[in-house]
Design a protein around this motif. Structure first.
Motif, short mmCIF file in Angstrom:
data_model
loop_
_atom_site.label_atom_id
_atom_site.label_comp_id
_atom_site.label_asym_id
_atom_site.label_seq_id
_atom_site.Cartn_x
_atom_site.Cartn_y
_atom_site.Cartn_z
N LYS B 184 0.82 -1.20 0.00
CA LYS B 184 0.00 0.00 0.00
C LYS B 184 0.86 1.27 0.00
CE LYS B 184 -3.79 2.27 2.42
NZ LYS B 184 -4.76 2.19 3.50
N TYR B 185 1.99 1.23 0.73
CA TYR B 185 2.84 2.41 0.85
C TYR B 185 4.22 2.11 0.30
CZ TYR B 185 -0.76 3.82 4.19
OH TYR B 185 -1.96 4.14 4.79
N VAL B 186 4.76 3.08 -0.39
CA VAL B 186 6.12 2.94 -0.91
C VAL B 186 6.95 4.12 -0.41
CG1 VAL B 186 7.56 3.03 -2.98
CG2 VAL B 186 5.46 1.67 -2.97
N VAL B 187 8.16 3.81 0.06
CA VAL B 187 9.10 4.85 0.46
C VAL B 187 10.30 4.71 -0.46
CG1 VAL B 187 10.61 5.69 2.29
CG2 VAL B 187 8.37 4.76 2.87
N SER B 188 10.76 5.80 -1.01
CA SER B 188 11.91 5.71 -1.91
C SER B 188 12.96 6.76 -1.56
CB SER B 188 11.43 5.91 -3.36
OG SER B 188 12.52 5.80 -4.24
N ILE B 189 14.20 6.30 -1.42
CA ILE B 189 15.29 7.19 -1.06
C ILE B 189 16.46 6.94 -2.00
CG2 ILE B 189 16.96 7.75 0.78
CD1 ILE B 189 14.75 7.06 2.79
N ASP B 190 17.10 7.99 -2.46
CA ASP B 190 18.24 7.84 -3.37
C ASP B 190 19.38 7.09 -2.70
OD1 ASP B 190 18.41 10.83 -5.50
OD2 ASP B 190 16.99 9.15 -5.42
N ASP B 191 20.18 6.40 -3.53
CA ASP B 191 21.23 5.57 -2.95
C ASP B 191 22.48 6.34 -2.55
OD1 ASP B 191 22.71 4.04 -5.96
OD2 ASP B 191 22.36 6.12 -5.40
N ASP B 192 22.43 7.65 -2.63
CA ASP B 192 23.57 8.43 -2.11
C ASP B 192 23.17 9.19 -0.85
OD1 ASP B 192 23.38 11.12 -4.61
OD2 ASP B 192 21.91 10.25 -3.26
N LEU B 260 23.90 18.13 1.22
CA LEU B 260 23.76 18.52 -0.18
C LEU B 260 22.26 18.64 -0.50
CD1 LEU B 260 25.87 18.94 -2.47
CD2 LEU B 260 25.20 16.70 -3.32
N ALA B 261 21.78 19.88 -0.53
CA ALA B 261 20.36 20.08 -0.82
C ALA B 261 20.12 19.84 -2.30
CB ALA B 261 19.95 21.49 -0.43
N ASP B 262 18.86 19.66 -2.67
CA ASP B 262 18.56 19.41 -4.07
C ASP B 262 18.46 20.73 -4.84
OD1 ASP B 262 15.97 17.54 -5.87
OD2 ASP B 262 18.03 18.08 -6.40
N LEU B 263 19.57 21.35 -5.01
CA LEU B 263 19.62 22.61 -5.77
C LEU B 263 19.93 22.28 -7.22
CD1 LEU B 263 21.86 24.63 -3.27
CD2 LEU B 263 19.38 24.44 -3.31
N ARG B 356 22.29 13.87 2.60
CA ARG B 356 22.67 13.54 1.22
C ARG B 356 24.17 13.76 1.06
NH1 ARG B 356 21.39 16.77 -3.78
NH2 ARG B 356 21.52 15.24 -5.46
N ASN B 357 24.84 12.69 0.64
CA ASN B 357 26.29 12.78 0.51
C ASN B 357 26.71 13.63 -0.67
OD1 ASN B 357 26.91 11.13 2.72
ND2 ASN B 357 26.61 9.26 1.50
N ASP B 358 27.87 14.24 -0.51
CA ASP B 358 28.42 15.03 -1.61
C ASP B 358 28.72 14.14 -2.80
OD1 ASP B 358 29.95 16.80 0.90
OD2 ASP B 358 28.76 17.77 -0.66
N ARG B 359 28.31 14.62 -3.95
CA ARG B 359 28.54 13.79 -5.14
C ARG B 359 28.44 14.67 -6.36
NH1 ARG B 359 26.42 9.64 -8.46
NH2 ARG B 359 24.21 10.08 -8.21
#
Lengths: 357, 441
Positions: B184-192, B260-263, B356-359
């Motif tokens: 019913k619920y999905v959580v998704s997070i980037d791998d970095d 690291l914000a999503d800028l 969020r890691n620097d990348r």
């Protein structure tokens, strides 16, 4: 750019602090380090025979009911009696570009770090940098130090629009309505949310007058706090009314409204039973008022705040009179207010304020 | 000086304190001894509990009762708590079994990622979708106790086939995970990303916060100045209409990022050292008809309600493997917001934060993202003016209608839009075919 650490200008000759009071002004002692340089306009509600003592060292003008009657003559009917709504008289007589208004039971709050909050300085910061009502920025106010526009935010919208209103919040006693106060008498707002944000265009909000600042030149005439208190069927909706009118007009003229920081410390919990009596009608009426304001369309030729406001008063008369006769009286008072505003502020009459949508 | 030895009576009373719980009736005791027992011995020895209090009350002796009243000794009321299955999330009665964590793997070595998230993710089922372009095998830490399903290019090819305009490469690989999930619920997070820490250095659990956001109503029709009124310690403020206080179901929860914000690339390139360190302790509902850039880095959604609306549609020609080189989530997010506004569902933004890691190199990405930045100028006003027809009553209908309009109204200005429209239409068909029922993998 957002990150420049420039000191906030004091604007001490461009800003008035308007304080309505019926009790005393002892609270000013705590604010002295932040307010002393500014001019105060004190609007004394209630018995004009009473003397309100102003702490030493403040530069102020004080108006009681007799003064209001003298200055406005028959137009004084639009200024409420026995309600903090009378504060808008202070906006009328101010000669400054900016106004900050605060209640006499609001004190200096502290940040989680323990630092005392200079609420006035934060309001000035909010007013001096643009708002972004056309697209929501997920990192909130992009002009704050440490924040910015996020990925996906169109560059053409990054200039923002001028900020007309800065709505601050309160720690300790939250601004709840009477029913909520009765159910949760002990709840205190202890959460410090370190954000300022623009309220998006087309979205209404409940504007609280306890800790509020605005650009009087941009939006002053819309800040009429309505007919409340003695002889009126309703109370505690003065700031709500002003907020809805102001937001609709700001949306129309392309001006911004911000909410969030600064916090003040609200110390006095008003009596919920007294509040319930005052708000009672408002609780029912707001169900009609919100759809009304949400659907207001102002014509393109309303390109000044005054014109927008008069148009709004016509629509109030036309559409809300069926809710209660009070709204006919209110519509009249709205017109009287604009007349009074133009009379006392002749140079600002018919000034075009921004582009209308 | 020699102290007076204790009297026999005193010793007897002392002894009785130790065995008070064995007494069934204290009323035969003379009043003065009873009082002594209560005040000097039981209370002072800290031996007063509910059972013993009842014992004293039962004597009915006036002096004891008035003492109890004066000292304001009260019964402890044991609240009747609902039985909770240990597998349930502490908040809002969502069972762990209703949640999938979907991770798009753009890096082959997932060991640091999995170790960082182990304590938070281990109770849930994980779906890891490997970017089809990734050549190396995925490295997952050994001996993990949780359930993981890993999907690769071969799974994607099998389910989706080759005759689709949808590309699942790069960040879009996780959409495959959304498609095949049956929760019913999905959580998704980037791998970095790794868990952020709160002020006391404890790991912040973003899954719990996302679930709280999804399980409590959203309030899109009127802005609450104290933000989410359903949070502890908050409520609706004065002036908030009562008829709007029940809110609507929250379908999407958008979290934020520390460090690291999503800028976008130009902004980050201009301020390469800039990091987001401000923790804003708020969740709020994005008002109805208000658009926002929804970042795919840290989101959660109610798959049953809006699954098909998260669509891998807009691909930049130069799309790459860093967020600065993509717009798929921004496009997808605006589709979801339009659908939610139309169907009367809510979208929240704010907490939780992840770290969020620097990348990546923003300046390098500038060349590619410029295309995305240009497209947004057209995309935003277009979505803002979108009004779906009354006949679109399901999420699939809404997406299909939007796809048609994208093709008709935007297709002409950039081929990317035409491709996006195709992808959206294919996605709806795909969802109808394999989005429900038995798992296609």
């Amino acid at each position: 750019m957002a990150d420049a650490v420039t000191p906030t200008p004091l604007l001490k000759d461009e800003l008035d602090i308007v304080i309505p009071t019926i009790r005393n002004l002892d609270f000013l002692e705590m604010w002295r380090p932040f307010f002393q340089q500014y001019h105060l306009i004190i609007v004394q509600d209630g018995d004009p025979a009473k003397t309100i003592k102003v702490p030493e060292g403040f530069d102020y003008e004080l108006y009681n009911r007799n003064d209001i009657n003298r200055i406005l003559g028959p137009k004084a009917s639009c200024i409420s009696f026995k309600d903090s709504a009378c504060r808008c008289f202070g906006y009328l007589v101010s000669k400054k570009k900016y106004v900050f208004t605060i209640d006499d039971d609001c004190f200096v709050a502290t940040e989680p770090s323990g630092k005392k909050i200079n609420a006035l300085e934060q309001h000035i910061k909010n007013l001096l940098c643009p708002s972004t009502p056309f697209f929501f920025n997920t990192l909130y106010d992009p002009y704050r130090g440490g924040a910015d526009f996020v990925r996906g935010y169109p560059f053409s919208l990054r200039e923002g629009v001028p900020t007309a209103v800065s709505h601050g919040l309160w720690l300790n006693i939250p601004d709840y309505d009477a029913p909520t106060q009765l159910v949760k008498p002990l709840e205190r707002n202890t959460r410090y949310v370190d954000a300022v944000m623009t309220i998006p265009k087309g979205t209404l909000f409940p504007m609280c007058g306890m800790n509020l600042a605005f650009n009087r030149e941009l939006i002053g005439p819309a800040m009429y706090f309505g007919l409340m208190g003695d002889g009126q069927p309703i109370g505690r909706y003065d700031d709500m009314w002003a907020g809805w009118c102001t937001k609709v007009i700001c949306d129309h003229l392309g001006l911004g409204v911000k909410t969030g920081l600064p916090y003040i410390y609200h110390s006095k919990a008003s009596n919920p039973f007294v509040n319930l009596k005052k708000e009672y009608k408002g609780i029912y009426w707001q169900e009609e008022l919100i759809p009304f304001f949400q659907s207001v369309a102002l014509p393109k030729d309303c390109n000044t705040v005054q014109k927008c406001y008069i148009e709004l008063s016509k629509q109030v008369r036309a559409k809300l009179s069926k809710v209660d006769d009070y709204f006919v009286k209110l519509a009249d008072a709205m017109v009287t207010w604009i007349e009074a505003w133009d009379e006392l502020n002749p140079s600002s009459a018919d000034l075009s304020n921004g582009s209308s949508k | 000086m020699r102290t007076q030895p204790p009297s026999l009576l005193s010793l007897a009373v002392d002894a009785s304190v130790l065995h008070l719980s064995h007494f069934s009736d204290l009323s035969p005791l003379p009043d003065h001894i009873l009082l002594d027992l209560f005040l000097k011995r039981t209370l002072r020895a800290g031996k007063l509990n509910e059972k013993i209090l009842k014992l004293f009350l039962a004597t009915g002796k006036e002096e004891v009762l008035s003492l109890i009243q004066t000292l304001n000794i009260q019964h402890i009321l044991t609240p009747v708590l609902p039985t909770k299955s240990p597998k349930m999330s502490v908040v809002n009665n969502i069972e762990d079994g209703e949640i999938d964590i979907v991770i798009g793997a753009l890096h082959s070595d997932l060991r640091p990622f999995m170790s960082a998230w182990k304590s938070i993710f281990s109770r849930y089922h994980l779906i890891i979708v490997k970017d089809p372009d990734l050549k190396d095998d995925l490295q997952i830490p050994e001996g993990l106790s949780f359930k993981i399903d890993i999907y690769t290019k071969s799974h994607i090819d099998k389910v989706v086939g080759s005759s689709t305009s949808i590309a699942f490469s790069g960040y879009s690989c996780k959409y495959f995970g959304f498609l095949v999930s049956r929760k019913k619920y999905v959580v998704s997070i980037d791998d970095d990303c790794v868990p952020a820490k709160d002020a006391d250095s404890f790991l912040i659990d973003p899954v719990a916060q996302h679930l709280r956001n999804l399980a409590t109503p959203a309030t899109p029709f009127f802005f609450n100045t104290l933000y989410d009124p359903y949070r502890n310690g908050a409520d609706f403020v004065r002036g908030y209409p009562f008829s709007l206080r029940s809110g609507v179901t929250c379908a999407l929860s958008c979290g934020l990022w520390l460090n690291l914000a999503d800028l976008d690339a130009p902004t980050q390139a201009l301020k390469p050292e800039k990091r987001n360190s401000r923790y804003v302790d708020a969740v709020m509902t994005i008002p109805a008809r208000v658009m926002m850039p929804i970042s795919g880095i840290n989101i959660a959604f109610n798959r049953e309600l809006v699954g098909p609306a998260l669509c891998p549609a807009l691909r930049l020609t130069g799309e790459g493997k860093v967020r600065w080189e993509t717009m798929e989530d921004i496009w997808s997010g605006m589709c979801v917001k339009v659908v939610c506004d139309h169907l009367g569902l809510g979208v929240k933004s704010g907490l939780p934060y992840v770290w969020r890691n620097d990348r990546g190199d923003a300046i390098e990405s500038l060349k590619k993202e410029w295309e995305g930045v240009k497209l947004m100028e057209e995309v935003v006003p277009w979505f803002q003016s979108m009004v779906l027809s009354r006949t679109a009553t399901t999420t699939e209908d809404c997406v299909a209608e939007m796809a048609k309009r994208v093709k008709e109204q935007l297709g002409g200005s950039d081929p990317g839009f035409g491709r996006a429209a195709e992808a959206m239409m294919d996605w709806v068909e795909l969802w109808k075919k394999v989005g429900s029922g038995p798992s296609p993998v």
